[in-house]
Motif scaffolding. Sequence first.
Motif, PDB file in Angstrom:
ATOM      1  N   SER A  38      -4.245  -6.547   7.131  1.00  0.00           N
ATOM      2  CA  SER A  38      -5.637  -6.518   7.614  1.00  0.00           C
ATOM      3  C   SER A  38      -5.732  -6.136   9.077  1.00  0.00           C
ATOM      4  N   ASP A  39      -4.690  -6.427   9.840  1.00  0.00           N
ATOM      5  CA  ASP A  39      -4.698  -6.093  11.266  1.00  0.00           C
ATOM      6  C   ASP A  39      -4.388  -4.625  11.545  1.00  0.00           C
ATOM      7  N   LEU A  40      -3.986  -3.872  10.515  1.00  0.00           N
ATOM      8  CA  LEU A  40      -3.666  -2.459  10.700  1.00  0.00           C
ATOM      9  C   LEU A  40      -4.934  -1.616  10.729  1.00  0.00           C
ATOM     10  N   VAL A  41      -4.891  -0.513  11.444  1.00  0.00           N
ATOM     11  CA  VAL A  41      -5.997   0.433  11.416  1.00  0.00           C
ATOM     12  C   VAL A  41      -6.034   1.100  10.042  1.00  0.00           C
ATOM     13  N   SER A  42      -7.152   1.663   9.693  1.00  0.00           N
ATOM     14  CA  SER A  42      -7.362   2.219   8.356  1.00  0.00           C
ATOM     15  C   SER A  42      -6.294   3.241   7.950  1.00  0.00           C
ATOM     16  N   THR A  43      -5.919   4.125   8.864  1.00  0.00           N
ATOM     17  CA  THR A  43      -4.919   5.137   8.499  1.00  0.00           C
ATOM     18  C   THR A  43      -3.570   4.503   8.201  1.00  0.00           C
ATOM     19  N   ARG A  44      -3.211   3.468   8.930  1.00  0.00           N
ATOM     20  CA  ARG A  44      -1.957   2.750   8.661  1.00  0.00           C
ATOM     21  C   ARG A  44      -2.054   2.013   7.325  1.00  0.00           C
ATOM     22  N   GLN A  45      -3.211   1.434   7.032  1.00  0.00           N
ATOM     23  CA  GLN A  45      -3.393   0.778   5.737  1.00  0.00           C
ATOM     24  C   GLN A  45      -3.167   1.770   4.603  1.00  0.00           C
ATOM     25  N   GLN A  46      -3.702   2.960   4.756  1.00  0.00           N
ATOM     26  CA  GLN A  46      -3.504   3.984   3.729  1.00  0.00           C
ATOM     27  C   GLN A  46      -2.019   4.331   3.577  1.00  0.00           C
ATOM     28  N   GLU A  47      -1.306   4.437   4.695  1.00  0.00           N
ATOM     29  CA  GLU A  47       0.132   4.721   4.644  1.00  0.00           C
ATOM     30  C   GLU A  47       0.864   3.606   3.904  1.00  0.00           C
ATOM     31  N   VAL A  48       0.512   2.360   4.192  1.00  0.00           N
ATOM     32  CA  VAL A  48       1.157   1.221   3.534  1.00  0.00           C
ATOM     33  C   VAL A  48       0.872   1.248   2.040  1.00  0.00           C
ATOM     34  N   LEU A  49      -0.373   1.520   1.659  1.00  0.00           N
ATOM     35  CA  LEU A  49      -0.708   1.574   0.240  1.00  0.00           C
ATOM     36  C   LEU A  49       0.102   2.657  -0.471  1.00  0.00           C
ATOM     37  N   GLN A  50       0.278   3.801   0.177  1.00  0.00           N
ATOM     38  CA  GLN A  50       1.097   4.869  -0.419  1.00  0.00           C
ATOM     39  C   GLN A  50       2.548   4.421  -0.560  1.00  0.00           C
ATOM     40  N   GLU A  51       3.071   3.760   0.456  1.00  0.00           N
ATOM     41  CA  GLU A  51       4.463   3.290   0.411  1.00  0.00           C
ATOM     42  C   GLU A  51       4.655   2.253  -0.700  1.00  0.00           C
ATOM     43  N   VAL A  52       3.763   1.271  -0.757  1.00  0.00           N
ATOM     44  CA  VAL A  52       3.928   0.200  -1.743  1.00  0.00           C
ATOM     45  C   VAL A  52       3.735   0.752  -3.157  1.00  0.00           C
ATOM     46  N   ALA A  53       2.835   1.692  -3.333  1.00  0.00           N
ATOM     47  CA  ALA A  53       2.679   2.330  -4.648  1.00  0.00           C
ATOM     48  C   ALA A  53       3.977   3.049  -5.024  1.00  0.00           C
ATOM     49  N   SER A  54       4.627   3.663  -4.047  1.00  0.00           N
ATOM     50  CA  SER A  54       5.903   4.330  -4.297  1.00  0.00           C
ATOM     51  C   SER A  54       6.965   3.312  -4.711  1.00  0.00           C
ATOM     52  N   TYR A  55       7.014   2.175  -4.044  1.00  0.00           N
ATOM     53  CA  TYR A  55       7.968   1.125  -4.411  1.00  0.00           C
ATOM     54  C   TYR A  55       7.704   0.645  -5.834  1.00  0.00           C
ATOM     55  N   ALA A  56       6.430   0.501  -6.177  1.00  0.00           N
ATOM     56  CA  ALA A  56       6.070   0.046  -7.529  1.00  0.00           C
ATOM     57  C   ALA A  56       6.532   1.059  -8.576  1.00  0.00           C
ATOM     58  N   MET A  57       6.336   2.336  -8.293  1.00  0.00           N
ATOM     59  CA  MET A  57       6.807   3.367  -9.225  1.00  0.00           C
ATOM     60  C   MET A  57       8.325   3.298  -9.380  1.00  0.00           C
ATOM     61  N   GLN A  58       9.026   3.117  -8.266  1.00  0.00           N
ATOM     62  CA  GLN A  58      10.486   3.044  -8.310  1.00  0.00           C
ATOM     63  C   GLN A  58      10.973   1.818  -9.090  1.00  0.00           C
ATOM     64  N   ALA A  59      10.160   0.764  -9.096  1.00  0.00           N
ATOM     65  CA  ALA A  59      10.515  -0.456  -9.829  1.00  0.00           C
ATOM     66  C   ALA A  59      10.179  -0.318 -11.313  1.00  0.00           C
ATOM     67  N   HIS A  60       9.597   0.815 -11.687  1.00  0.00           N
ATOM     68  CA  HIS A  60       9.254   1.097 -13.089  1.00  0.00           C
ATOM     69  C   HIS A  60       8.340   0.022 -13.679  1.00  0.00           C
ATOM     70  N   ILE A  61       7.191  -0.167 -13.012  1.00  0.00           N
ATOM     71  CA  ILE A  61       6.272  -1.205 -13.494  1.00  0.00           C
ATOM     72  C   ILE A  61       5.777  -0.861 -14.895  1.00  0.00           C
ATOM     73  N   THR A  62       5.487  -1.903 -15.626  1.00  0.00           N
ATOM     74  CA  THR A  62       4.934  -1.777 -16.972  1.00  0.00           C
ATOM     75  C   THR A  62       3.503  -2.287 -16.957  1.00  0.00           C
ATOM     76  N   ALA A  63       2.780  -2.062 -18.037  1.00  0.00           N
ATOM     77  CA  ALA A  63       1.413  -2.593 -18.147  1.00  0.00           C
ATOM     78  C   ALA A  63       1.452  -4.117 -18.083  1.00  0.00           C
ATOM     79  N   ALA A  64       2.480  -4.723 -18.678  1.00  0.00           N
ATOM     80  CA  ALA A  64       2.615  -6.186 -18.628  1.00  0.00           C
ATOM     81  C   ALA A  64       2.845  -6.655 -17.188  1.00  0.00           C
ATOM     82  N   ASP A  65       3.648  -5.909 -16.421  1.00  0.00           N
ATOM     83  CA  ASP A  65       3.838  -6.230 -15.002  1.00  0.00           C
ATOM     84  C   ASP A  65       2.504  -6.156 -14.273  1.00  0.00           C
TER      85      ASP A  65
END
Length: 143
Positions: A38-65
């Motif tokens: 929450s303390d990050l500026v909007s552009t940094r928040q967007q970068e974090v969301l992209q990074e965490v989405a990438s980590y989630a893809m790498q973890a091979h999330i399932t619908a159950a996850d």
Amino acid sequence: MTETSSDDGRTFRRETEQFVNEIAQGLRTLDAGVGWFSDLVSTRQQEVLQEVASYAMQAHITAADGRAGVARSGVKPTANPSVMICMDPPRYGFASLPGAEHVKAFRVLVSVLAIADTRRRETYCKGTCGHAWHNLPAATEQP
């Protein structure tokens, strides 16, 4: 306004990786992560969301996850990020959501990552893991 150097960008990505993995492994609380995010500026928040989405893809999330992570996140199952992560296959355009949805998206993504990554650490990587992010030292909770 000055641009961020590539070194600053790499440092921020490493900080993000460390912080998110500490949350996913229970070394930091989700609320501490939300405070940091929450303390990050909007552009940094967007970068974090992209990074965490990438980590989630790498973890091979399932619908159950996705469903389990949404339940853990405290975000309503009908919120945009919750619906996106529970689709089969999941949708990952979290950084494109309106700014008002970013904290919800962060909560959902980190919670789903925690579920999926725990599953992978306990199965696929058990006893043979060389991933640095799976071998974090226990840390004391920091704000």
